[in-house]
Design a protein around this motif. Structure first.
Motif, short mmCIF file in Angstrom:
data_model
loop_
_atom_site.label_atom_id
_atom_site.label_comp_id
_atom_site.label_asym_id
_atom_site.label_seq_id
_atom_site.Cartn_x
_atom_site.Cartn_y
_atom_site.Cartn_z
N LEU A 1 0.83 -1.21 0.00
CA LEU A 1 0.00 0.00 0.00
C LEU A 1 0.86 1.26 0.00
N MET A 2 1.92 1.23 0.81
CA MET A 2 2.79 2.40 0.84
C MET A 2 3.52 2.59 -0.49
N THR A 3 3.94 1.47 -1.08
CA THR A 3 4.63 1.55 -2.38
C THR A 3 3.68 2.08 -3.45
N ARG A 4 2.43 1.60 -3.44
CA ARG A 4 1.45 2.06 -4.43
C ARG A 4 1.20 3.56 -4.29
N ALA A 5 1.00 3.98 -3.03
CA ALA A 5 0.74 5.41 -2.82
C ALA A 5 1.97 6.25 -3.17
N PHE A 6 3.14 5.77 -2.79
CA PHE A 6 4.36 6.51 -3.08
C PHE A 6 4.62 6.58 -4.58
N THR A 7 4.39 5.45 -5.28
CA THR A 7 4.61 5.43 -6.73
C THR A 7 3.68 6.41 -7.44
N GLU B 1 -1.24 7.98 -18.92
CA GLU B 1 -0.69 7.98 -17.56
C GLU B 1 -1.41 6.96 -16.68
N GLU B 2 -2.72 6.89 -16.85
CA GLU B 2 -3.48 5.90 -16.08
C GLU B 2 -3.07 4.48 -16.46
N ALA B 3 -2.84 4.24 -17.75
CA ALA B 3 -2.42 2.92 -18.20
C ALA B 3 -1.06 2.55 -17.62
N TYR B 4 -0.16 3.53 -17.58
CA TYR B 4 1.17 3.27 -17.03
C TYR B 4 1.07 2.89 -15.54
N LEU B 5 0.29 3.66 -14.79
CA LEU B 5 0.13 3.34 -13.36
C LEU B 5 -0.56 2.01 -13.15
N ASP B 6 -1.51 1.65 -14.04
CA ASP B 6 -2.15 0.34 -13.94
C ASP B 6 -1.14 -0.78 -14.11
N ARG B 7 -0.21 -0.62 -15.06
CA ARG B 7 0.82 -1.65 -15.24
C ARG B 7 1.72 -1.76 -14.01
N ILE B 8 2.05 -0.61 -13.45
CA ILE B 8 2.87 -0.62 -12.22
C ILE B 8 2.13 -1.35 -11.10
N ASN B 9 0.82 -1.08 -10.95
CA ASN B 9 0.04 -1.72 -9.90
C ASN B 9 -0.07 -3.22 -10.12
N GLN B 10 -0.19 -3.62 -11.40
CA GLN B 10 -0.25 -5.06 -11.68
C GLN B 10 1.06 -5.75 -11.29
N MET B 11 2.17 -5.12 -11.63
CA MET B 11 3.47 -5.69 -11.24
C MET B 11 3.60 -5.74 -9.73
N LEU B 12 3.12 -4.71 -9.06
CA LEU B 12 3.17 -4.69 -7.60
C LEU B 12 2.31 -5.79 -7.00
N LEU B 13 1.15 -6.05 -7.64
CA LEU B 13 0.27 -7.11 -7.17
C LEU B 13 0.93 -8.48 -7.32
N VAL B 14 1.59 -8.69 -8.47
CA VAL B 14 2.28 -9.96 -8.68
C VAL B 14 3.41 -10.14 -7.66
N ALA B 15 4.18 -9.06 -7.43
CA ALA B 15 5.26 -9.13 -6.44
C ALA B 15 4.71 -9.40 -5.03
N THR B 16 3.57 -8.79 -4.71
CA THR B 16 2.96 -9.03 -3.40
C THR B 16 2.54 -10.48 -3.26
N GLY B 17 1.94 -11.04 -4.31
CA GLY B 17 1.54 -12.45 -4.27
C GLY B 17 2.75 -13.36 -4.09
N GLY B 18 3.85 -13.06 -4.82
CA GLY B 18 5.06 -13.86 -4.64
C GLY B 18 5.62 -13.75 -3.24
N ALA B 19 5.58 -12.54 -2.68
CA ALA B 19 6.07 -12.35 -1.32
C ALA B 19 5.23 -13.11 -0.31
#
Length: 463
Positions: free
Chosen positions: A25-31, A154-172
């Motif tokens: 959540l902090m990474t998403r908000a910070f990004t 810009e929204e599409a770019y942030l969506d891709r970042i959030n998807q990558m963050l979601l995958v990383a969170t699942g792996g973690a």
């Protein structure tokens, strides 16, 4: 939920998930925040570059409303077609929103176009970015309104970042779960081993040991259990050995007494003073053994009664020397006393201390040859009173030295039996000394005699 491993696993998973969720959540908000800041800064730079280039070309802000955002600054506004100029109107809703204001040096807003003149206060211009041409301020750029929306790219770019963050969170989360299971298993493994060992000890396997896999608190528990198990095994061995020794010690004099009495009763032997003396001696041996066992049992239970009083150390040594002087003379052994006249008195039960010294001198006489010497000494050092009994006998072999205070332990069994000793004298001496808060230590090189040292604490007011 009775399994400690499950509890630890769930606790670690909850902690891991909480940490991953907070970080995500902090990474998403910070990004998102940093991305917005980057876009704003980039647009600010582009805006200032555009208006600066326009002013450098035309030397004024005239007609910049038609050019900005649609035409290269190098193309004169007069050459723009009317339809393009019309489409460049920021008010028609087709052009992208202008997020920055262009303000002239008088504070009037030039961009975006206003229906009525708008003046920015001089105090607000202090926070604006100056537009410099040839080192001269020709205007100011200021953000028109707080950042509120992003374009689709810009929204599409942030969506891709959030998807990558979601995958990383699942792996973690998966990694945290796996590591939690492994860690919980490794943590509870020594506990399971200790539990199994405790059950084994409860079934009578007192020598059970557990592997020590670490030196942390769990490893210290394993070490403590191993020490306890070894102590229990040794205590059990000593108990069995003591029972066997007691039975042996009782059987020998009883067999002698019963044998003589049976023979006398059946008329096989005639009563004589010598035979009665043998039975009397054996009865005294039994009495001493029973009394020694009683003393040890009281000491083990912490009920050994002490009648203490202030006692001069020299008097104890003199009494002991007087009691054994005749025996020493008959054996041609010198019995000497070494003690200064200024020794402080100490609080003790004189009868018990005399019993200890008598046991030690008796042992020394048995092992000191003719022409030898036994020295009784006392001295004060470091607020302690130190007695010592030193002989010039054969000494104690190194392998026997650690066991001299054990019950029924005999380095030379035949000599104890010959003198009718129970093998409890040294154990009783140790119990009495410890009951006084003192220590007893044996030292010998196995060749030139033995020294037994008794150390007692002096009272705080004794100098």
């Amino acid at each position: 939920m009775s399994s400690l491993r499950i509890k630890i696993t769930l606790a670690l998973v909850v902690v891991g998930l909480s940490g991953v969720l907070i970080v995500a959540l902090m990474t998403r908000a910070f990004t998102a925040s940093e991305f917005d800041n980057f876009v704003v800064e980039q647009e600010r730079t582009n805006f200032i570059n555009d208006v600066t280039a326009y002013y450098e070309v035309y030397g004024a802000w005239d007609n910049i409303q038609m050019v900005h955002g649609r035409l290269p600054v190098s193309q004169p506004p007069s050459e723009a077609s009317s339809d393009v100029a019309a489409s460049s109107d920021p008010l028609d809703g087709s052009a992208p929103p202008i997020r920055f204001m262009l303000i002239d040096v008088n504070g009037q807003v030039i961009l975006p176009r206003q229906d009525s003149p708008r003046i920015v206060a001089a105090s607000d211009l202090e926070a604006a970015d100056p537009v410099m041409v040839d080192g001269e301020v020709v205007g100011y750029a200021m953000q028109d309104e707080p950042w509120s929306s992003r374009d689709p790219r810009e929204e599409a770019y942030l969506d891709r970042i959030n998807q990558m963050l979601l995958v990383a969170t699942g792996g973690a989360v998966v990694l945290a779960l796996v590591l939690s299971v492994v860690f919980a298993r490794s943590l509870t493994r020594p506990l399971r081993e200790i539990t199994a060992a405790i059950r084994s000890v409860a079934r009578g396997n007192l020598e059970t040991q557990v592997p020590v896999r670490s030196h942390d608190e769990v490893g210290q528990v394993a070490e403590a259990f191993n020490q306890m198990s070894a102590d229990l095994a040794r205590a059990n061995y000593l108990r069995r050995q003591m029972t066997a020794d007691i039975a042996h010690e009782l059987r020998t004099p009883l067999s002698v007494v019963v044998g003589y009495l049976t023979s006398l009763y059946e008329g096989l032997l005639t009563p004589t003073p010598e035979r009665f003396k043998v039975m009397h001696d054996e009865a005294l041996h039994l009495q001493r053994l029973v009394e020694d066992l009683r003393t040890l049992s009281l000491a083990d239970a912490g009920e050994l009664r002490l009648v203490t009083r202030q006692m001069p150390p020299t008097e104890l040594l003199d009494l002991t020397a007087a009691a054994f002087g005749n025996q020493a003379a008959q054996r041609h052994v010198t019995l000497a006393v070494q003690a200064g006249p200024d020794l402080p008195p100490f609080q003790a039960d004189p009868d018990r201390i005399l019993q200890v010294l008598s046991n030690l001198v008796s042992n020394a006489l048995r092992h000191t040859p003719e022409g030898g010497q036994i020295t009784l000494a006392a001295r004060a050092a470091d607020r302690r009173l130190v007695f010592s009994v030193q002989d010039t006998g054969s000494g104690i072999a190194p392998e026997h030295l650690p066991h001299v205070f054990e019950r029924f332990y005999r380095a030379d069994a035949s000599r104890y039996q010959e003198h009718g000793e129970s093998g409890l004298g040294m154990a009783i001496a140790k119990s009495i000394v410890e009951a006084h808060g003192g220590q007893i230590v044996a030292a010998s090189d196995g060749k030139t005699g033995t020294t037994i040292t008794l150390t007692f604490p002096l009272a705080p007011d004794v100098s």
